[in-house]
Motif scaffolding. Structure first.
Motif, PDB file in Angstrom:
ATOM      1  N   THR A   2       0.822  -1.203   0.000  1.00 15.53           N
ATOM      2  CA  THR A   2       0.000   0.000   0.000  1.00 15.53           C
ATOM      3  C   THR A   2       0.857   1.255   0.000  1.00 15.53           C
ATOM      4  OG1 THR A   2      -1.748  -1.165   1.160  1.00 15.53           O
ATOM      5  CG2 THR A   2      -1.839   1.217   1.221  1.00 15.53           C
ATOM      6  N   ALA A   3       1.943   1.256   0.755  1.00 10.39           N
ATOM      7  CA  ALA A   3       2.815   2.425   0.800  1.00 10.39           C
ATOM      8  C   ALA A   3       3.394   2.725  -0.571  1.00 10.39           C
ATOM      9  CB  ALA A   3       3.933   2.209   1.815  1.00 10.39           C
ATOM     10  N   ARG A   5       2.064   1.980  -3.505  1.00 10.56           N
ATOM     11  CA  ARG A   5       0.987   2.484  -4.375  1.00 10.56           C
ATOM     12  C   ARG A   5       0.667   3.936  -4.037  1.00 10.56           C
ATOM     13  NH1 ARG A   5      -4.121  -1.073  -4.754  1.00 10.56           N
ATOM     14  NH2 ARG A   5      -2.704  -2.317  -5.984  1.00 10.56           N
ATOM     15  N   MET A   6       0.625   4.256  -2.748  1.00  9.97           N
ATOM     16  CA  MET A   6       0.343   5.633  -2.338  1.00  9.97           C
ATOM     17  C   MET A   6       1.444   6.573  -2.811  1.00  9.97           C
ATOM     18  SD  MET A   6      -1.281   5.048   1.458  1.00  9.97           S
ATOM     19  CE  MET A   6      -1.293   6.781   1.800  1.00  9.97           C
ATOM     20  N   GLY A   9       0.927   7.545  -6.363  1.00 10.09           N
ATOM     21  CA  GLY A   9      -0.110   8.573  -6.463  1.00 10.09           C
ATOM     22  C   GLY A   9       0.398   9.956  -6.129  1.00 10.09           C
ATOM     23  N   ASP A  10       1.369  10.022  -5.247  1.00  9.31           N
ATOM     24  CA  ASP A  10       1.969  11.300  -4.854  1.00  9.31           C
ATOM     25  C   ASP A  10       3.177  11.663  -5.725  1.00  9.31           C
ATOM     26  OD1 ASP A  10       0.121  11.489  -2.802  1.00  9.31           O
ATOM     27  OD2 ASP A  10       1.484  10.682  -1.284  1.00  9.31           O
ATOM     28  N   SER A  16       8.329   4.955  -3.770  1.00 10.53           N
ATOM     29  CA  SER A  16       7.528   3.839  -4.252  1.00 10.53           C
ATOM     30  C   SER A  16       8.398   2.650  -4.624  1.00 10.53           C
ATOM     31  CB  SER A  16       6.691   4.264  -5.461  1.00 10.53           C
ATOM     32  OG  SER A  16       6.006   3.152  -5.977  1.00 10.53           O
TER      33      SER A  16
END
Length: 80
Positions: A2-3, A5-6, A9-10, A16
């Motif tokens: 999840t980290a 993927r987030m 997005g940023d 990533s």
């Protein structure tokens, strides 16, 4: 996972890549982590490595549309 993927997005592609490498270390068959790693590497300019990572993701999950389209995008010179 999840980290990583987030971070995509940023647009924090180095973060990533590092997070997805860590996810792969614990779950080497996680195709999504491989795909996210490939995308991050491509965004950082590591095209050869990204190509290898997308190929690995497809080996883990043949026919994955995301991995396939990312690999085509990369091999097409990252157009559009």
């Amino acid at each position: 996972f999840t980290a990583g993927r987030m971070a995509i997005g940023d647009k924090r592609f180095l973060d990533s890549a590092l997070a997805n490498r860590e996810a792969i270390r614990f779950a080497p068959a996680a195709a999504d982590a491989w795909i996210n790693l490939g995308w991050s590497l491509a965004q950082l300019g590591f095209d050869r490595e990204a190509d290898q990572v997308f190929v690995r993701a497809l080996a883990l999950r043949p026919g994955d549309e995301n991995a396939r389209s990312n690999l085509e995008w990369l091999r097409g010179g990252k157009k559009e």
